[in-house]
Design a protein around this motif. Sequence first.
Motif, PDB file in Angstrom:
ATOM      1  N   PRO A  79       0.813  -1.220   0.000  1.00 53.44           N
ATOM      2  CA  PRO A  79       0.000   0.000   0.000  1.00 53.44           C
ATOM      3  C   PRO A  79       0.848   1.272   0.000  1.00 53.44           C
ATOM      4  O   PRO A  79       0.333   2.351  -0.293  1.00 53.44           O
ATOM      5  CB  PRO A  79      -0.806  -0.111   1.310  1.00 53.44           C
ATOM      6  CG  PRO A  79      -0.105  -1.111   2.157  1.00 53.44           C
ATOM      7  CD  PRO A  79       0.627  -2.034   1.236  1.00 53.44           C
ATOM      8  N   ASN A 169      15.275  -5.935   9.382  1.00 54.75           N
ATOM      9  CA  ASN A 169      14.303  -6.720   8.602  1.00 54.75           C
ATOM     10  C   ASN A 169      14.407  -6.372   7.122  1.00 54.75           C
ATOM     11  O   ASN A 169      14.344  -5.201   6.740  1.00 54.75           O
ATOM     12  CB  ASN A 169      12.879  -6.440   9.106  1.00 54.75           C
ATOM     13  CG  ASN A 169      11.809  -6.938   8.118  1.00 54.75           C
ATOM     14  OD1 ASN A 169      11.076  -6.145   7.534  1.00 54.75           O
ATOM     15  ND2 ASN A 169      11.729  -8.242   7.894  1.00 54.75           N
ATOM     16  N   PRO A 238       9.779 -13.765   9.399  1.00 58.91           N
ATOM     17  CA  PRO A 238       8.370 -13.389   9.312  1.00 58.91           C
ATOM     18  C   PRO A 238       7.682 -14.046   8.123  1.00 58.91           C
ATOM     19  O   PRO A 238       8.172 -13.994   7.000  1.00 58.91           O
ATOM     20  CB  PRO A 238       8.407 -11.864   9.125  1.00 58.91           C
ATOM     21  CG  PRO A 238       9.766 -11.536   8.630  1.00 58.91           C
ATOM     22  CD  PRO A 238      10.680 -12.663   9.030  1.00 58.91           C
ATOM     23  N   ALA A 281       2.028 -10.379   9.094  1.00 54.16           N
ATOM     24  CA  ALA A 281       0.818  -9.697   8.612  1.00 54.16           C
ATOM     25  C   ALA A 281      -0.291 -10.706   8.314  1.00 54.16           C
ATOM     26  O   ALA A 281      -0.020 -11.877   8.026  1.00 54.16           O
ATOM     27  CB  ALA A 281       1.137  -8.896   7.358  1.00 54.16           C
ATOM     28  N   PHE A 303       3.380  -9.788  15.734  1.00 59.76           N
ATOM     29  CA  PHE A 303       3.299  -8.339  15.901  1.00 59.76           C
ATOM     30  C   PHE A 303       2.085  -8.059  16.773  1.00 59.76           C
ATOM     31  O   PHE A 303       0.993  -8.576  16.519  1.00 59.76           O
ATOM     32  CB  PHE A 303       3.145  -7.626  14.557  1.00 59.76           C
ATOM     33  CG  PHE A 303       4.421  -7.581  13.774  1.00 59.76           C
ATOM     34  CD1 PHE A 303       5.555  -6.983  14.302  1.00 59.76           C
ATOM     35  CD2 PHE A 303       4.492  -8.122  12.505  1.00 59.76           C
ATOM     36  CE1 PHE A 303       6.739  -6.933  13.590  1.00 59.76           C
ATOM     37  CE2 PHE A 303       5.671  -8.077  11.781  1.00 59.76           C
ATOM     38  CZ  PHE A 303       6.783  -7.475  12.326  1.00 59.76           C
ATOM     39  N   LEU A 308      -0.289  -2.559  11.930  1.00 58.24           N
ATOM     40  CA  LEU A 308       1.018  -3.048  11.467  1.00 58.24           C
ATOM     41  C   LEU A 308       1.778  -1.790  11.048  1.00 58.24           C
ATOM     42  O   LEU A 308       2.160  -0.999  11.885  1.00 58.24           O
ATOM     43  CB  LEU A 308       0.821  -4.047  10.333  1.00 58.24           C
ATOM     44  CG  LEU A 308       0.182  -5.372  10.771  1.00 58.24           C
ATOM     45  CD1 LEU A 308      -0.344  -6.154   9.585  1.00 58.24           C
ATOM     46  CD2 LEU A 308       1.193  -6.213  11.542  1.00 58.24           C
ATOM     47  N   THR A 311      -1.794  -1.038   7.823  1.00 58.06           N
ATOM     48  CA  THR A 311      -3.026  -1.828   7.862  1.00 58.06           C
ATOM     49  C   THR A 311      -3.290  -2.323   9.287  1.00 58.06           C
ATOM     50  O   THR A 311      -2.416  -2.223  10.152  1.00 58.06           O
ATOM     51  CB  THR A 311      -2.950  -3.034   6.896  1.00 58.06           C
ATOM     52  OG1 THR A 311      -1.899  -3.899   7.339  1.00 58.06           O
ATOM     53  CG2 THR A 311      -2.676  -2.587   5.470  1.00 58.06           C
TER      54      THR A 311
HETATM   55  C1  DTB Z   1       7.260  -8.015   7.887  1.00 61.10           C
HETATM   56  O1  DTB Z   1       7.664  -9.074   7.378  1.00 61.10           O
HETATM   57  N1  DTB Z   1       5.977  -7.673   8.004  1.00 61.10           N
HETATM   58  C2  DTB Z   1       5.845  -6.369   8.591  1.00 61.10           C
HETATM   59  C3  DTB Z   1       7.315  -6.013   8.943  1.00 61.10           C
HETATM   60  N2  DTB Z   1       8.050  -7.085   8.373  1.00 61.10           N
HETATM   61  C4  DTB Z   1       7.859  -4.690   8.634  1.00 61.10           C
HETATM   62  C5  DTB Z   1       5.133  -5.399   7.724  1.00 61.10           C
HETATM   63  C6  DTB Z   1       3.756  -5.845   7.318  1.00 61.10           C
HETATM   64  C7  DTB Z   1       3.129  -4.753   6.533  1.00 61.10           C
HETATM   65  C8  DTB Z   1       1.703  -5.056   6.166  1.00 61.10           C
HETATM   66  C9  DTB Z   1       1.101  -3.964   5.373  1.00 61.10           C
HETATM   67  C10 DTB Z   1       1.001  -2.654   6.073  1.00 61.10           C
HETATM   68  O2  DTB Z   1       0.569  -2.590   7.249  1.00 61.10           O
HETATM   69  O3  DTB Z   1       1.310  -1.619   5.459  1.00 61.10           O
END
Ligand code: DTB
Length: 365
Positions: A79, A169, A238, A281, A303, A308, A311
């Motif tokens: 996004p 990450n 993740p 996520a 998380f 997040l 989202t």
């Molecule tokens: C990961 O693997 N997932 C997290 C983190 N590392 C940074 C991010 C998820 C993002 C989902 C979409 C959003 O919230 O923008």
Amino acid sequence: MPAQPHDNAPVDLTLASRPDLRHDWSLEEIEALFALPFNDLMFRAQQVHRAHFDPNAVQVSTLLSIKTGACPEDCKYCPQSGHYNTGLGKEKLLEIEKVVNQAKAAKEAGASRFCMGAAWRSPREKDLEVVMEMVSQVKALGLETCMTLGMVDVDQAKRLSEAGLDYYNHNLDTSPGYYGEIITTRTYADRLETLSNVREAGMKVCSGGILGMGEAPRDRAALLQQLVRLEPHPESVPINMLVKVPGTPMENAEDLDPLEFIRAIAVARILMPKSHVRLSAGREQMDESTQAMAFLAGANSIFYGDTLLTTGNPQVERDRALFDKLGLHPEQRETCADDEKTEAALEAAMRERQDDAMFYDATGA
Ligand code: DTB
Ligand code: SAM
Ligand code: SF4
């Protein structure tokens, strides 16, 4: 790179005859794990999990987007990419004080690690100075620190490490073969290069991917194969379920069967026995039974917090209730001085369990 066993080599699916930490899993071996009867796969994953972790402890991280939107990269799931219209505006880098206040709140809510994400291709010099200050102030609160800022070179990685950054990450996202369908503005090799720079700087690696982007089952196996080839294995892996955000090219992607997602977690657990596998996520869209199965399959990190990056994530109260229902507890942060004590205590607890649990008597594996 270790030699790859021939694709037609017989697959040894027993645990006993192989060392625990391997980097040379062939695609065929990994696919054979995916193809196990579900109950056998879950049982194997539980065995591996229990040999290395407290099975009821889950590491808890909180995420904060420190710079949101207008990213120059074209990741089709994201996004925050400036290539798609998802209604997100371009925001500036957050002020240090705001970040530290959010970190304090996360700590009070029970998080042991604070992860900060920026929608950058890579950090610019003037931004790096600011994020280094964020790292040192968040670390001073007694939290573990993690950042995801896009690509970093060795020099940038070393400076982040010196500022106190524990984890970096950077996800591989999918298989090398499917990658070109998802991102065209940076290569798979670029991603591997960043991961190697992070390692060289002495930081812990957090790297995983996204499932449910229309990839084939073989792509899921190939993603895990790439992760397991990293030496050492990433400390944190993740596994994200795609969050389908309106306006992104992935908004209408076909749902992945939750059981396929659980299988991928179980296989990740078996391949990377000592890594934390994060159910990342997508939890907001998952029912409690799927999440419970993910923990049973060996996921031991989440998380925690209502959002997040951009989202939604399950409300904190819902997660507390889920932990209560499942008898899970947040994993305590290990400090360096306590490392050996914690390890010894964990080993003693494991031995006790091995002595008295029917679970082990019944295996014969
Ligand atoms: C990961 O693997 N997932 C997290 C983190 N590392 C940074 C991010 C998820 C993002 C989902 C979409 C959003 O919230 O923008
Ligand atoms: N810009 C940096 C980068 O890509 O390295 C850091 C931020 S980026 C949002 C971090 C990770 O979030 C991505 O690599 C991807 O795996 C995950 N992610 C982003 N959008 C997602 C979505 N819609 N669903 C699931 N995971 C997503
Ligand atoms: Fe940018 Fe990261 Fe989103 Fe890709 S995943 S568009 S690099 S913020």
